[in-house]
Design an enzyme around this catalytic site. Structure first.
Site, short mmCIF file in Angstrom:
data_model
loop_
_atom_site.label_atom_id
_atom_site.label_comp_id
_atom_site.label_asym_id
_atom_site.label_seq_id
_atom_site.Cartn_x
_atom_site.Cartn_y
_atom_site.Cartn_z
N ASP A 14 -0.68 -7.49 -1.31
CA ASP A 14 -1.04 -7.05 0.04
C ASP A 14 -1.84 -8.15 0.75
O ASP A 14 -2.79 -8.71 0.18
CB ASP A 14 -1.89 -5.77 -0.02
CG ASP A 14 -1.05 -4.56 -0.40
OD1 ASP A 14 0.19 -4.70 -0.52
OD2 ASP A 14 -1.65 -3.49 -0.58
N LYS A 41 3.32 0.58 -3.66
CA LYS A 41 3.02 2.00 -3.83
C LYS A 41 3.02 2.40 -5.31
O LYS A 41 2.15 3.13 -5.78
CB LYS A 41 3.99 2.85 -3.02
CG LYS A 41 3.82 2.60 -1.52
CD LYS A 41 4.69 3.46 -0.65
CE LYS A 41 4.76 2.93 0.77
NZ LYS A 41 3.49 2.87 1.49
N ASP A 248 -1.25 6.76 -2.06
CA ASP A 248 -0.95 6.38 -3.45
C ASP A 248 -2.08 6.83 -4.38
O ASP A 248 -1.82 7.24 -5.52
CB ASP A 248 -0.76 4.86 -3.56
CG ASP A 248 0.31 4.37 -2.61
OD1 ASP A 248 1.28 5.11 -2.37
OD2 ASP A 248 0.16 3.24 -2.09
N SER A 287 -10.13 -0.50 -3.45
CA SER A 287 -10.93 0.60 -2.89
C SER A 287 -10.90 1.83 -3.80
O SER A 287 -11.49 2.85 -3.48
CB SER A 287 -10.40 0.98 -1.50
OG SER A 287 -9.13 1.62 -1.61
O1 RIB Z 1 0.84 2.55 0.43
C1 RIB Z 1 0.25 1.32 0.59
C2 RIB Z 1 1.13 0.25 0.03
O2 RIB Z 1 2.32 0.18 0.80
C3 RIB Z 1 0.56 -1.13 0.09
O3 RIB Z 1 -0.12 -1.46 -1.09
C4 RIB Z 1 1.77 -2.01 0.36
O4 RIB Z 1 2.01 -2.94 -0.64
C5 RIB Z 1 2.93 -1.06 0.55
O5 RIB Z 1 3.64 -0.91 -0.61
#
Ligand code: RIB
Length: 291
Positions: A14, A41, A248, A287
């Site tokens: 990310d 995710k 997630d 986080s």
């Molecule tokens: O849900 C958040 C995630 O969506 C992020 O970590 C990004 O990589 C995408 O997969």
């Protein structure tokens, strides 16, 4: 015996930019900060489940790049079993993300190696993991792979959790292999063509599924269906700085709760608690915390 979970899904790096106001067409703005971290995710869900104490396996596909090396280290650091990791030529997945001052995000996923995960190898791996209680899938790897994996799960009495994110219309056969279907309110609207904030819609859609429905509702918590009634579980009021990965965190914590024999409602409460906590801090996996 520890609760054993396997996530079959995506890993991304990310790249998050924090900005007061998201730029419009042709506009350039200054952001306030930037951070690079681990996401995807599937990966996020695995990390949350592992943090809470689940014995967690991750079946994912990385490229041949420095991001893959970093991601492998991160899985090891977080006690995730990556014995069945797949590597293909090319780039790993990446996700440029913008977060505005209200903590809301916009995400672009460049799938890279996530698109090349091999279903045969995934199923071979699953057949070697003993006493697996739960398999978790999302929509950042090809849907056919998730469907084959869920088919294996059902043949082997393993509970399946499907998080249809990013939103795509699932096939009837995939839905019929799903024990817990967990969209957020936007994914629910895309898939069902109905508003998640109307109880009747939740009841109608929930009753059309062979498994169970949970819809996450952002700062409103989550809703689930019990026969002909909607059970709403509220979220605590928190100051959101970055909502990236909150869904997630919910799915990973719910999977842990279910695998640990909590009641579904208690697993949802735990999931809301961990997701709400995650939005109070910047970053995706960074986080997340156990408490
Ligand atoms: O849900 C958040 C995630 O969506 C992020 O970590 C990004 O990589 C995408 O997969």
């Amino acid at each position: 015996m520890k609760s054993k979970i396997c996530v079959v899904g995506s890993s991304n790096i990310d790249q998050i930019s924090y900005v007061e106001k998201i730029p419009g067409d042709g506009e350039t703005v200054f952001g306030s900060s930037y951070q690079m971290g681990f996401g995807g995710k599937g990966a996020n869900q695995a990390i949350m489940a592992s943090l809470l104490g689940a014995e967690t396996y991750m079946i994912t596909c990385l490229g041949e790049d420095v991001y893959a090396d970093m991601t492998i280290e991160n899985y090891k650091k977080n006690n995730i079993n990556i014995d069945y990791l797949q590597i293909v030529p090319g780039s790993s997945g990446v996700a440029p993300i913008w977060v505005d001052e209200s903590g809301q995000n916009r995400i672009i996923v460049i799938s890279g190696s996530n698109d090349h995960i091999d279903a045969e190898k995934a199923i071979q791996a699953l057949s070697e993991i003993e006493d697996l209680k739960i398999i978790v899938g999302q929509f950042e790897i090809p849907l056919e792979v998730t469907e084959r994996v869920f088919s294996f799960a059902k043949e082997n009495n393993i509970t399946t959790i499907l998080n249809p994110a990013p939103a795509k219309i699932p096939s009837e056969s995939l839905l019929s292999l799903t024990d817990w279907f967990i969209p957020n309110e936007v994914e629910f609207a895309t898939i069902s063509k109905m508003d998640a904030f109307i109880d009747e819609n939740l009841i109608n859609y929930g009753n059309s599924l062979s498994g169970n429905l949970i819809v996450t509702l952002g700062d409103k918590g989550a809703a689930t269906i019990d026969k002909d009634s909607v059970i709403k579980i509220p979220a605590p009021s928190v100051k959101a700085v970055d909502t990236t990965g909150a869904g997630d965190a919910f799915v990973g914590a719910f999977a842990y709760g279910l695998a640990s024999d909590l009641t579904p409602q208690d697993a949802i409460k735990l999931a809301i608690d961990r997701a709400s906590n995650s939005v109070t801090k910047p970053g995706t996996q960074i986080s997340y915390s156990k408490q």
